[in-house]
Design a protein around this motif. Structure first.
Motif, PDB file in Angstrom:
ATOM      1  N   LYS A  83       1.353  -3.142  -7.384  1.00  0.00           N
ATOM      2  CA  LYS A  83       0.230  -3.758  -6.691  1.00  0.00           C
ATOM      3  C   LYS A  83      -0.156  -2.866  -5.522  1.00  0.00           C
ATOM      4  CE  LYS A  83       1.463  -8.520  -7.716  1.00  0.00           C
ATOM      5  NZ  LYS A  83       1.891  -9.803  -7.153  1.00  0.00           N
ATOM      6  N   PRO A  84      -1.460  -2.826  -5.203  1.00  0.00           N
ATOM      7  CA  PRO A  84      -1.856  -2.041  -4.026  1.00  0.00           C
ATOM      8  C   PRO A  84      -1.315  -2.692  -2.750  1.00  0.00           C
ATOM      9  CG  PRO A  84      -3.759  -3.132  -5.015  1.00  0.00           C
ATOM     10  CD  PRO A  84      -2.579  -3.394  -5.896  1.00  0.00           C
ATOM     11  N   THR A  85      -0.967  -1.858  -1.795  1.00  0.00           N
ATOM     12  CA  THR A  85      -0.416  -2.397  -0.538  1.00  0.00           C
ATOM     13  C   THR A  85      -1.507  -3.142   0.228  1.00  0.00           C
ATOM     14  OG1 THR A  85      -0.958  -0.404   0.678  1.00  0.00           O
ATOM     15  CG2 THR A  85       1.217  -0.482  -0.354  1.00  0.00           C
ATOM     16  N   THR A  86      -1.092  -4.003   1.125  1.00  0.00           N
ATOM     17  CA  THR A  86      -2.039  -4.793   1.914  1.00  0.00           C
ATOM     18  C   THR A  86      -2.924  -3.885   2.755  1.00  0.00           C
ATOM     19  OG1 THR A  86      -0.273  -6.438   2.072  1.00  0.00           O
ATOM     20  CG2 THR A  86      -2.197  -6.792   3.451  1.00  0.00           C
ATOM     21  N   SER A  87      -2.329  -2.842   3.334  1.00  0.00           N
ATOM     22  CA  SER A  87      -3.120  -1.936   4.178  1.00  0.00           C
ATOM     23  C   SER A  87      -4.147  -1.169   3.344  1.00  0.00           C
ATOM     24  CB  SER A  87      -2.211  -0.974   4.925  1.00  0.00           C
ATOM     25  OG  SER A  87      -1.574  -0.103   4.037  1.00  0.00           O
ATOM     26  N   SER A  88      -3.777  -0.776   2.130  1.00  0.00           N
ATOM     27  CA  SER A  88      -4.739  -0.045   1.291  1.00  0.00           C
ATOM     28  C   SER A  88      -5.893  -0.959   0.881  1.00  0.00           C
ATOM     29  CB  SER A  88      -4.067   0.551   0.062  1.00  0.00           C
ATOM     30  OG  SER A  88      -3.695  -0.450  -0.847  1.00  0.00           O
ATOM     31  N   GLN A  89      -5.593  -2.224   0.610  1.00  0.00           N
ATOM     32  CA  GLN A  89      -6.656  -3.179   0.284  1.00  0.00           C
ATOM     33  C   GLN A  89      -7.592  -3.366   1.484  1.00  0.00           C
ATOM     34  OE1 GLN A  89      -4.362  -6.614  -0.931  1.00  0.00           O
ATOM     35  NE2 GLN A  89      -4.776  -6.229  -3.097  1.00  0.00           N
TER      36      GLN A  89
END
Length: 138
Positions: A109-115
């Motif tokens: 899953k994409p990290t929260t910061s990348s989202q």
């Protein structure tokens, strides 16, 4: 005899090799001499281990017929001997490639910061585009 690995060896009598005339330009050499090699290898009738046979038959390769026969035509070189070696090495590579186990992909899953960065860049881009619009004086 063709050695695939330390334990797997294909005897010569299981590989059917015939010399045929090459295609294309080449003058008298092509017209007179049968330099191309036509190799046929029956997977089911071979002495390969069952797991090799199974994986080879599952391969989606145009060189493998519906009947489970590998057909390789080698005509790159002007010499029959070199074409024979080329056909055998291509057969060996095909069998080896069938036995390579593909690494299973772990879904991530994409990290929260990348989202958050993605959403911020979208907002910024949207702002830039909205600033280009004509301003209504009402």
């Amino acid at each position: 005899m063709l050695q695939i690995s330390n334990k797997v060896i294909i005897p010569d009598n299981e590989i059917e090799i015939s010399a045929i005339r090459s295609q294309g330009a080449g003058g008298q050499n092509v017209n007179k001499v049968a330099t191309a090699i036509h190799l046929r290898f029956d997977i089911q009738a071979s002495s390969l281990p069952d797991d090799y046979k199974e994986k080879l038959l599952k391969l989606n390769d145009k060189r493998i017929t519906q009947d489970g026969i590998i057909v390789i035509k080698a005509q790159e070189y002007r010499s029959q001997l070199k074409n024979r070696e080329d056909a055998l090495s291509r057969l060996k590579e095909l069998i080896k490639s069938a036995m390579v186990v593909k690494k299973k992909r772990k879904p991530t899953k994409p990290t929260t910061s990348s989202q958050q960065k993605r959403l911020d860049s979208k907002t910024k881009r949207s702002q830039i585009k909205s600033n280009r619009r004509k301003i209504d004086d009402e």
